[in-house]
Write an enzyme that holds these catalytic residues in place. Structure first.
Site, mmCIF file in Angstrom:
data_model
loop_
_atom_site.group_PDB
_atom_site.id
_atom_site.type_symbol
_atom_site.label_atom_id
_atom_site.label_comp_id
_atom_site.label_asym_id
_atom_site.label_seq_id
_atom_site.Cartn_x
_atom_site.Cartn_y
_atom_site.Cartn_z
ATOM 1 N N ASP A 1 1.300 -5.598 8.440
ATOM 2 C CA ASP A 1 0.339 -4.443 8.403
ATOM 3 C C ASP A 1 -0.922 -5.557 8.067
ATOM 4 O O ASP A 1 -1.140 -6.236 7.331
ATOM 5 C CB ASP A 1 0.424 -3.503 7.123
ATOM 6 C CG ASP A 1 -0.595 -2.621 6.729
ATOM 7 O OD1 ASP A 1 -1.750 -2.887 7.103
ATOM 8 O OD2 ASP A 1 -0.307 -1.616 6.579
ATOM 9 N N TYR B 1 -11.292 1.205 10.455
ATOM 10 C CA TYR B 1 -12.689 1.697 9.774
ATOM 11 C C TYR B 1 -12.537 0.698 8.558
ATOM 12 O O TYR B 1 -13.606 0.717 7.870
ATOM 13 C CB TYR B 1 -12.375 2.861 9.209
ATOM 14 C CG TYR B 1 -11.078 3.302 8.637
ATOM 15 C CD1 TYR B 1 -11.035 2.869 7.021
ATOM 16 C CD2 TYR B 1 -9.609 3.750 9.279
ATOM 17 C CE1 TYR B 1 -10.012 3.228 6.352
ATOM 18 C CE2 TYR B 1 -8.769 4.073 8.461
ATOM 19 C CZ TYR B 1 -8.581 3.826 7.273
ATOM 20 O OH TYR B 1 -7.502 3.728 6.412
ATOM 21 N N LYS B 2 -12.047 -0.477 8.345
ATOM 22 C CA LYS B 2 -12.543 -1.311 7.251
ATOM 23 C C LYS B 2 -13.080 -2.573 7.791
ATOM 24 O O LYS B 2 -14.374 -2.229 8.189
ATOM 25 C CB LYS B 2 -11.069 -1.864 6.716
ATOM 26 C CG LYS B 2 -10.316 -0.664 5.845
ATOM 27 C CD LYS B 2 -8.991 -0.971 5.357
ATOM 28 C CE LYS B 2 -8.310 0.264 4.832
ATOM 29 N NZ LYS B 2 -6.864 0.127 4.351
ATOM 30 N N ARG C 1 -12.333 -3.983 -7.838
ATOM 31 C CA ARG C 1 -12.164 -4.816 -6.329
ATOM 32 C C ARG C 1 -13.330 -5.114 -5.776
ATOM 33 O O ARG C 1 -14.468 -4.371 -5.449
ATOM 34 C CB ARG C 1 -11.343 -4.019 -5.542
ATOM 35 C CG ARG C 1 -10.045 -4.201 -5.287
ATOM 36 C CD ARG C 1 -9.231 -3.765 -4.230
ATOM 37 N NE ARG C 1 -9.889 -2.708 -3.528
ATOM 38 C CZ ARG C 1 -9.427 -2.144 -2.223
ATOM 39 N NH1 ARG C 1 -8.209 -2.397 -1.783
ATOM 40 N NH2 ARG C 1 -9.896 -0.952 -1.697
ATOM 41 N N PHE D 1 0.727 -1.142 0.013
ATOM 42 C CA PHE D 1 -0.041 -0.015 -0.093
ATOM 43 C C PHE D 1 0.985 1.220 -0.044
ATOM 44 O O PHE D 1 1.877 1.104 0.724
ATOM 45 C CB PHE D 1 -1.018 -0.115 1.168
ATOM 46 C CG PHE D 1 -1.926 0.938 1.369
ATOM 47 C CD1 PHE D 1 -3.133 0.695 0.589
ATOM 48 C CD2 PHE D 1 -2.019 2.252 1.912
ATOM 49 C CE1 PHE D 1 -4.064 1.786 0.519
ATOM 50 C CE2 PHE D 1 -2.942 3.019 2.004
ATOM 51 C CZ PHE D 1 -4.081 2.812 1.116
HETATM 52 C C1 LIG Z 1 -6.263 1.077 4.328
HETATM 53 C C2 LIG Z 1 -4.680 1.003 4.272
HETATM 54 C C3 LIG Z 1 -3.975 1.973 5.022
HETATM 55 C C4 LIG Z 1 -4.420 3.357 5.319
HETATM 56 O O1 LIG Z 1 -3.791 4.240 6.032
HETATM 57 P P1 LIG Z 1 -4.448 5.427 6.900
HETATM 58 O O2 LIG Z 1 -3.415 6.261 7.582
HETATM 59 O O3 LIG Z 1 -5.398 5.127 7.655
HETATM 60 O O4 LIG Z 1 -4.999 6.444 5.824
HETATM 61 C C5 LIG Z 1 -2.532 1.740 5.114
HETATM 62 N N1 LIG Z 1 -2.114 0.475 4.901
HETATM 63 C C6 LIG Z 1 -2.805 -0.240 4.241
HETATM 64 C C7 LIG Z 1 -1.940 -1.480 4.004
HETATM 65 C C8 LIG Z 1 -4.101 -0.153 4.091
HETATM 66 O O5 LIG Z 1 -4.877 -1.219 3.470
#
Ligand SMILES: *Cc1c(COP(=O)(O)O)cnc(C)c1O
Length: 423
Positions: free
Chosen positions: A218, A243-244, A392, A141
């Protein structure tokens, strides 16, 4: 189930719902009924922003009237200061396979990634200054990659990129060659945000430890949809979103885990007063607090931690193994429909077909998917789009029904046919 023609009818979807032991939980979410005005007909983005639970309406109202509105500042001592630890422990027990005292809720995911990776990197450099390489895959990500690059620049370290197949993720074969005596810290997504590839946490952690490295997992796309076993895998650190699949609401703060024996060997860079050994002494100089407290920084984001508590409670009640089973059934069903309806239109599966290596979402690849996604959003069918060509399909296990998958996938098919001018 591989495109079995028998399973493509609406009545099959209804039968799958009828046989689903978790079907009833769907009603506990806001907006799932078709009578809710403006709600999507099919919501395939619970892996990006999960639906709220109805229980959260009451919790938030109660919070405003009582804990905040009436108890006011007294609530800090009564309960708020301990919330990051209490909720962290509850999440750890319900979904992360982690004993108490190792998990907190705190900053945004990005900020927590910085703090935790930075802490791990210094810990490694202090023990062996020759460990100058940070390892991350080139399809992780963006925020994870940017944070790792930033820390490497800050400290004059090197990033070793693992080049991965975008329809897969980090495998032992790809990782092993970059590990060695210079390995400092490795950052891996447990479930890849693009492909949904589920990495082998136990095997990769072992290989990293054999090379003397530290690993940060992560868990953004795995927490709440796949069973995570942080303690059993001997993971070092982990960070993830709430929040996911945890339905904490937009911008809800992240969670972070540090294995018990490492905590007091590490210090993180945002040394604020709440992480201090005695915050209210307000004394000179920073002395890090005990255990996970030292990984906190400033005032606890209390309002952001309300809704997640309802989903954590629900995960504990249902059991993460049952949730994972439903998640696999949903993704397998979506893949079956894609085989039957979309493969003939040239759509390719960009997600592992073998459920052992698949998280909670499915990516379908076709050059027309950007436009398909735009048209679907205009019609209240909500997947999302990720370059290159990936649609997705995120299937949040507790809020998604098989009928919803059927409906959404049939609309993907119809829309793709329209974009390709086949009708
Ligand atoms: C959604 C996601 C993030 C999001 O980071 P934020 O600081 O909450 O915007 C980070 N890493 C991964 C792998 C994600 O899927």
């Amino acid at each position: 189930m591989t495109g079995d023609a028998q399973l493509t009818s609406l009545s099959d979807a209804q039968a799958l719902d009828a046989a689903d032991p978790l079907f009833g939980y769907r009603d506990q979410f806001v907006g799932v009924g078709s009578d809710t005005p403006g709600t999507p007909q099919a919501y395939f983005d619970g892996n990006s922003l999960g639906r709220p639970l109805k229980a959260s309406i009451e919790r938030i109202t109660h919070f405003i009237q009582n804990d905040w509105g009436t108890r006011l500042i007294r609530s800090w001592d009564e309960q708020w200061l301990e919330l990051p630890h209490r909720i962290g422990d509850a999440l750890a027990q319900a979904a992360l396979g982690a004993a108490p005292g190792q998990t907190i809720i705190g900053d945004s995911t990005t900020v927590m990634l910085y703090k935790f990776i930075r802490a791990a990197v210094s810990y490694q450099l202090d023990r062996d200054p020759n460990r100058t390489e940070l390892v991350i895959d080139d399809d992780n990500f963006p925020t994870d990659r940017y944070i790792v690059e930033g820390i490497a620049n800050e400290l004059g370290l090197t990033v070793r990129w693992v080049a991965v197949d975008r329809a897969l993720g980090v495998t032992l074969d790809l990782l092993q060659p970059v590990l060695g005596p210079k390995t400092n810290t490795v950052v891996i997504s447990h479930v890849a945000y693009r492909s949904g590839y589920l990495a082998d946490m136990a095997g990769l952690t072992r290989a990293i430890h054999d090379a003397g490295g530290v690993v940060l997992w992560d868990l953004c796309h795995s927490a709440g949809s796949v069973a995570v076993e942080l303690d059993a895998c001997n993971a070092d650190l982990a960070v993830g979103c709430t929040y996911k699949y945890i339905n904490g609401g937009p911008g809800a703060p992240a969670f972070g885990y540090v294995r018990a024996d490492l905590q007091e060997q590490m210090t993180q860079p945002i040394q604020g007063w709440i992480g201090h050994a005695d915050p209210f002494a307000m004394g000179p100089g920073y002395t890090p607090g005990p255990g996970m407290r030292r990984f906190t920084s400033g005032t606890v984001p209390v309002t952001g931690m309300l809704a997640m508590q309802d989903t954590i409670g629900l995960i504990a009640e249902v059991g993460i193994d049952a949730i994972r089973e439903k998640s696999l059934a949903l993704t397998e069903y979506a893949i079956g429909l894609a085989d039957a309806w979309l493969a003939p239109l040239g759509v390719e599966l960009a997600t592992p077909r073998d459920g052992r290596w698949r998280g909670g979402h499915v990516t379908l690849s076709h050059p027309a998917m950007r436009e398909v996604n735009q048209r679907l959003w205009a019609e209240d069918v909500i997947p999302d789009y990720r370059d290159p060509h990936g649609l997705r399909i995120g299937l949040s296990p507790l809020s998604t029904s098989f009928q919803e998958v059927w409906l959404g996938m049939s609309r993907v098919r119809d829309t793709l046919r329209a974009v390709l001018e086949l009708d």
